[in-house]
Design an enzyme around this catalytic site. Structure first.
Site, PDB file in Angstrom:
ATOM      1  N   ARG A  51       0.799  -1.226   0.000  1.00 36.22           N
ATOM      2  CA  ARG A  51       0.000   0.000   0.000  1.00 36.22           C
ATOM      3  C   ARG A  51       0.834   1.279   0.000  1.00 36.22           C
ATOM      4  O   ARG A  51       0.418   2.299  -0.496  1.00 36.22           O
ATOM      5  CB  ARG A  51      -0.863   0.046   1.284  1.00 36.22           C
ATOM      6  CG  ARG A  51      -2.014  -0.893   1.262  1.00 36.22           C
ATOM      7  CD  ARG A  51      -2.653  -0.940   2.626  1.00 36.22           C
ATOM      8  NE  ARG A  51      -1.842  -1.784   3.507  1.00 36.22           N
ATOM      9  CZ  ARG A  51      -2.343  -2.557   4.452  1.00 36.22           C
ATOM     10  NH1 ARG A  51      -3.638  -2.584   4.677  1.00 36.22           N
ATOM     11  NH2 ARG A  51      -1.565  -3.298   5.206  1.00 36.22           N
ATOM     12  N   LYS A 153       2.891 -18.109   8.322  1.00 40.20           N
ATOM     13  CA  LYS A 153       2.035 -18.311   9.471  1.00 40.20           C
ATOM     14  C   LYS A 153       1.631 -16.945  10.032  1.00 40.20           C
ATOM     15  O   LYS A 153       2.371 -15.997   9.796  1.00 40.20           O
ATOM     16  CB  LYS A 153       2.716 -19.172  10.528  1.00 40.20           C
ATOM     17  CG  LYS A 153       3.789 -18.447  11.346  1.00 40.20           C
ATOM     18  CD  LYS A 153       4.281 -19.291  12.483  1.00 40.20           C
ATOM     19  CE  LYS A 153       3.580 -18.983  13.772  1.00 40.20           C
ATOM     20  NZ  LYS A 153       4.249 -17.944  14.579  1.00 40.20           N
ATOM     21  N   HIS A 183       8.737 -21.814   9.782  1.00 37.96           N
ATOM     22  CA  HIS A 183      10.182 -21.594   9.543  1.00 37.96           C
ATOM     23  C   HIS A 183      11.052 -22.558  10.363  1.00 37.96           C
ATOM     24  O   HIS A 183      12.218 -22.757  10.048  1.00 37.96           O
ATOM     25  CB  HIS A 183      10.564 -20.127   9.771  1.00 37.96           C
ATOM     26  CG  HIS A 183      10.750 -19.744  11.209  1.00 37.96           C
ATOM     27  ND1 HIS A 183       9.699 -19.448  12.026  1.00 37.96           N
ATOM     28  CD2 HIS A 183      11.860 -19.616  11.966  1.00 37.96           C
ATOM     29  CE1 HIS A 183      10.166 -19.153  13.228  1.00 37.96           C
ATOM     30  NE2 HIS A 183      11.471 -19.242  13.227  1.00 37.96           N
ATOM     31  N   GLU A 221      12.156 -18.508  25.081  1.00 39.75           N
ATOM     32  CA  GLU A 221      12.699 -17.272  24.517  1.00 39.75           C
ATOM     33  C   GLU A 221      12.945 -16.265  25.627  1.00 39.75           C
ATOM     34  O   GLU A 221      12.201 -16.257  26.612  1.00 39.75           O
ATOM     35  CB  GLU A 221      11.701 -16.666  23.534  1.00 39.75           C
ATOM     36  CG  GLU A 221      11.332 -17.596  22.409  1.00 39.75           C
ATOM     37  CD  GLU A 221      10.453 -16.885  21.394  1.00 39.75           C
ATOM     38  OE1 GLU A 221      11.015 -16.183  20.555  1.00 39.75           O
ATOM     39  OE2 GLU A 221       9.225 -17.015  21.477  1.00 39.75           O
ATOM     40  N   ASP A 240       0.851 -18.902  18.707  1.00 40.85           N
ATOM     41  CA  ASP A 240       2.098 -18.372  18.159  1.00 40.85           C
ATOM     42  C   ASP A 240       3.168 -19.467  17.998  1.00 40.85           C
ATOM     43  O   ASP A 240       3.894 -19.475  17.011  1.00 40.85           O
ATOM     44  CB  ASP A 240       2.617 -17.261  19.084  1.00 40.85           C
ATOM     45  CG  ASP A 240       3.773 -16.493  18.476  1.00 40.85           C
ATOM     46  OD1 ASP A 240       3.707 -16.200  17.269  1.00 40.85           O
ATOM     47  OD2 ASP A 240       4.747 -16.192  19.194  1.00 40.85           O
ATOM     48  N   HIS A 245       5.228 -24.571  15.728  1.00 36.81           N
ATOM     49  CA  HIS A 245       6.605 -25.033  15.944  1.00 36.81           C
ATOM     50  C   HIS A 245       6.677 -26.233  16.904  1.00 36.81           C
ATOM     51  O   HIS A 245       7.358 -27.218  16.625  1.00 36.81           O
ATOM     52  CB  HIS A 245       7.484 -23.906  16.491  1.00 36.81           C
ATOM     53  CG  HIS A 245       7.413 -22.634  15.694  1.00 36.81           C
ATOM     54  ND1 HIS A 245       7.245 -22.616  14.335  1.00 36.81           N
ATOM     55  CD2 HIS A 245       7.490 -21.333  16.064  1.00 36.81           C
ATOM     56  CE1 HIS A 245       7.229 -21.360  13.910  1.00 36.81           C
ATOM     57  NE2 HIS A 245       7.361 -20.567  14.942  1.00 36.81           N
ATOM     58  N   LYS A 345       7.679 -16.728  26.508  1.00 34.49           N
ATOM     59  CA  LYS A 345       8.449 -15.502  26.279  1.00 34.49           C
ATOM     60  C   LYS A 345       9.058 -15.084  27.617  1.00 34.49           C
ATOM     61  O   LYS A 345       8.521 -15.416  28.685  1.00 34.49           O
ATOM     62  CB  LYS A 345       7.512 -14.376  25.815  1.00 34.49           C
ATOM     63  CG  LYS A 345       6.823 -14.654  24.481  1.00 34.49           C
ATOM     64  CD  LYS A 345       7.621 -14.112  23.331  1.00 34.49           C
ATOM     65  CE  LYS A 345       6.920 -14.299  22.007  1.00 34.49           C
ATOM     66  NZ  LYS A 345       7.857 -14.476  20.899  1.00 34.49           N
TER      67      LYS A 345
HETATM   68  C1  BG6 Z   1       7.701 -17.055  15.417  1.00 31.80           C
HETATM   69  C2  BG6 Z   1       6.846 -16.458  16.496  1.00 31.80           C
HETATM   70  O1  BG6 Z   1       6.955 -17.913  14.605  1.00 31.80           O
HETATM   71  O2  BG6 Z   1       8.759 -17.787  16.004  1.00 31.80           O
HETATM   72  C3  BG6 Z   1       7.681 -15.580  17.406  1.00 31.80           C
HETATM   73  O3  BG6 Z   1       5.823 -15.697  15.906  1.00 31.80           O
HETATM   74  C4  BG6 Z   1       8.851 -16.345  17.953  1.00 31.80           C
HETATM   75  O4  BG6 Z   1       6.900 -15.060  18.472  1.00 31.80           O
HETATM   76  C5  BG6 Z   1       9.617 -16.994  16.802  1.00 31.80           C
HETATM   77  O5  BG6 Z   1       9.680 -15.431  18.638  1.00 31.80           O
HETATM   78  C6  BG6 Z   1      10.714 -17.889  17.313  1.00 31.80           C
HETATM   79  O6  BG6 Z   1      11.514 -18.244  16.225  1.00 31.80           O
HETATM   80  P1  BG6 Z   1      13.060 -18.484  16.401  1.00 31.80           P
HETATM   81  O7  BG6 Z   1      13.521 -18.913  15.051  1.00 31.80           O
HETATM   82  O8  BG6 Z   1      13.654 -17.188  16.881  1.00 31.80           O
HETATM   83  O9  BG6 Z   1      13.174 -19.549  17.437  1.00 31.80           O
END
Ligand code: BG6
Length: 502
Positions: A51, A153, A183, A221, A240, A245, A345
């Site tokens: 945009r 995602k 990922h 994290e 999330d 994951h 987190k």
């Molecule tokens: C993402 C989440 O998919 O993965 C994030 O949305 C998270 O909140 C992240 O921090 C963690 O990925 P990585 O590769 O840093 O472990």
């Protein structure tokens, strides 16, 4: 797949939402790395669609800045980069405006590309309209070569919305054209789970309920939610990280060997694990999960605010920033083996690992100074940051007494291979450009993940809580989480503990 020889075709990499963070931090650096390392056979052009009032030149600046900032090791002067910049195009449009898609079509024609990769890097609420408009404008018909779409995602926020997205996407693309990103699957160490299990003969015979006591999967994290309150408030750690994951790590740990290492054979086995998960609904879901929220604490020597004080978070928020779950895979291999998974987190360390806790030896021979109970056999797959694999076992402490102490065998990626594992996005983008969907989630897989997660979400919703248990930022979570796993006589591994025999 196209029948045109890839070597004589060119590919348009169309990024919807190119002005966002993902393109700058991940996509552009990964694409440039693929180009400069000669991994791509056909020339690739970046086309941005968003945009903001940008021009082709603003996009070129973005490409240069993103490489400087996020891939400082790659050259800023190269023929490849010059060509990438020269062919970069920006289409300014809102996502609901069909004329924008027509402009995009004209731009593709002008560049003379054959292959088309659409990348959805927009906020998820725009997915449906972008997909619909790609279909209405006929862009899904492609340009003579192959056409694919990559979806980031979150893929839906529950089973119903994921199904809606599925319905829409399948009106416009076939399943073979759709690449759903998680990922984590692009991480080298995650791919190594299958290599470790199925390229070696010595571990697989032990990989079952006869020898494994329990499994712990941790995605912890230290970071908070940053500027993502808008998204996180309605997601929480369950949407999330858990739904994607964590469940992916669990399926790779628990799955059977695929008949071949091809996209569908691998994904068939993963889906079977998801279908074998004992459903967590109602009281079962409440009893087998634990959630909490962080309050202010010290992270890396600095005081950080609590979740409710993060900008954009409601003061009465009950969004969980930590969750743990006890999950069973009800099949012959895993019957009765608990999988404890947790993520949060603002925890004490950034660690992702899978710990396989093996059963104790059947008899204590060294009982006077026996430490077998305290030093059981644990195999840890360290996904990040200290990528590698460790195996802990008991050894005799030198001396006149038969004292057993835990020691560790260690494999470390950097030491063994002399380099850090590559960025997940580099591998994932390469795979979707060559048409390998093994590391992407299939339609039935993502739906099974949501079906399982929905049970927990619904149970939590019906609890109508006003507050969640809290934990101090910078710790390993609340005491309640220790009690949660403690009920089974276990305790969470503290992944940062080093073994130091005394
Ligand atoms: C993402 C989440 O998919 O993965 C994030 O949305 C998270 O909140 C992240 O921090 C963690 O990925 P990585 O590769 O840093 O472990």
């Amino acid at each position: 797949m196209s029948n045109i020889d890839d070597a004589i075709t060119s590919t348009a990499f169309v990024i919807f939402g190119i002005t966002g963070d993902l393109a700058k931090r991940k996509l552009i650096p990964a694409l440039y790395e693929l180009i400069i390392s000669g991994q791509l056979i056909s020339p690739l052009f970046i086309i941005g669609f968003a945009r903001r009032d940008w021009s082709d030149d603003t996009l070129r600046d973005l490409i240069k800045n993103s490489i400087t900032e996020f891939s400082p090791n790659l050259p800023l002067e190269s023929q490849e980069l010059n060509r990438l910049l020269e062919k970069a195009r920006y289409v300014r449009s809102t996502f609901d405006d069909l004329t924008g898609y027509q402009k995009l079509g004209a731009c593709l024609q002008d560049l003379g590309v054959q292959n088309l990769l659409f990348y959805l890097a927009t906020p998820p609420e725009n997915y449906l309209e972008v997909i619909r408009n790609i279909g209405t404008s006929g862009l899904n018909q492609g340009c003579g070569g192959w056409t694919r779409i990559v979806v980031e995602k979150p893929y839906g926020r529950d089973l119903e919305s994921a199904n809606e997205l599925e319905k829409e996407i399948h009106q416009v693309f076939t399943e073979k054209q759709v690449y759903r990103i998680d990922h984590y699957l692009g991480k080298e160490t995650v791919q190594n789970i299958l290599v470790f299990r199925f390229a070696n003969g010595i571990f697989e015979p032990l990989w079952n309920h006869k020898y494994v006591d329990h499994v712990q999967i941790t995605v912890s994290e230290t970071q908070g939610i940053g500027t993502r309150a808008g998204y996180y408030e309605s997601a929480g750690v369950i949407r999330d990280v858990f739904q994607n994951h964590l469940l992916q790590l669990l399926t790779l740990t628990a799955m059977e060997s695929p008949v071949t290492f091809t996209a569908d054979a691998v994904r068939d086995e993963k889906v079977k694990v998801l279908h074998a998960l004992r459903p967590l609904t109602g009281a079962e879901a409440i009893a087998n999960t634990y959630r909490a929220q962080y309050v202010s604490g010290m992270v890396d020597g600095k005081r950080v605010v609590g979740y409710k004080d993060e900008p954009g978070v409601r003061s009465d928020s009950i969004t969980e920033t930590y969750m743990a779950a006890r999950v069973f895979v009800d099949n012959w291999r895993w019957a009765g083996v608990p999988f404890y998974v947790r993520s949060g987190k603002r925890l004490a360390a950034r660690v992702t690992e899978i710990a396989i806790q093996f059963k104790q030896a059947p008899l204590s021979l060294f009982n006077r100074h026996d430490m077998a109970g305290d030093a059981p056999n644990i195999l840890v797959l360290n996904i990040q940051p200290d990528e590698g694999i460790t195996l802990t076992f008991g050894a005799k402490k030198p001396g006149f007494q038969n004292q057993v102490l835990p020691v560790m065998m260690k494999f470390n990626y950097a030491e063994s291979f002399g380099s850090e594992p590559p960025e997940a996005y580099v591998r994932l983008l390469q795979d979707c450009l060559v048409g390998d969907a093994t590391l992407f989630t299939r339609s039935d897989e993502v739906r099974a993940q949501w079906a399982f997660t929905d049970g927990i979400l619904n149970a939590w919703k019906s609890q109508n809580l006003r507050n969640l248990p809290v934990y101090e930022a910078g710790t390993w979570g609340p005491p309640g989480a220790d009690e949660f796993i403690g009920r089974d006589g276990h305790c969470w591994r503290n992944p940062t503990d080093e073994i130091t025999p005394q």
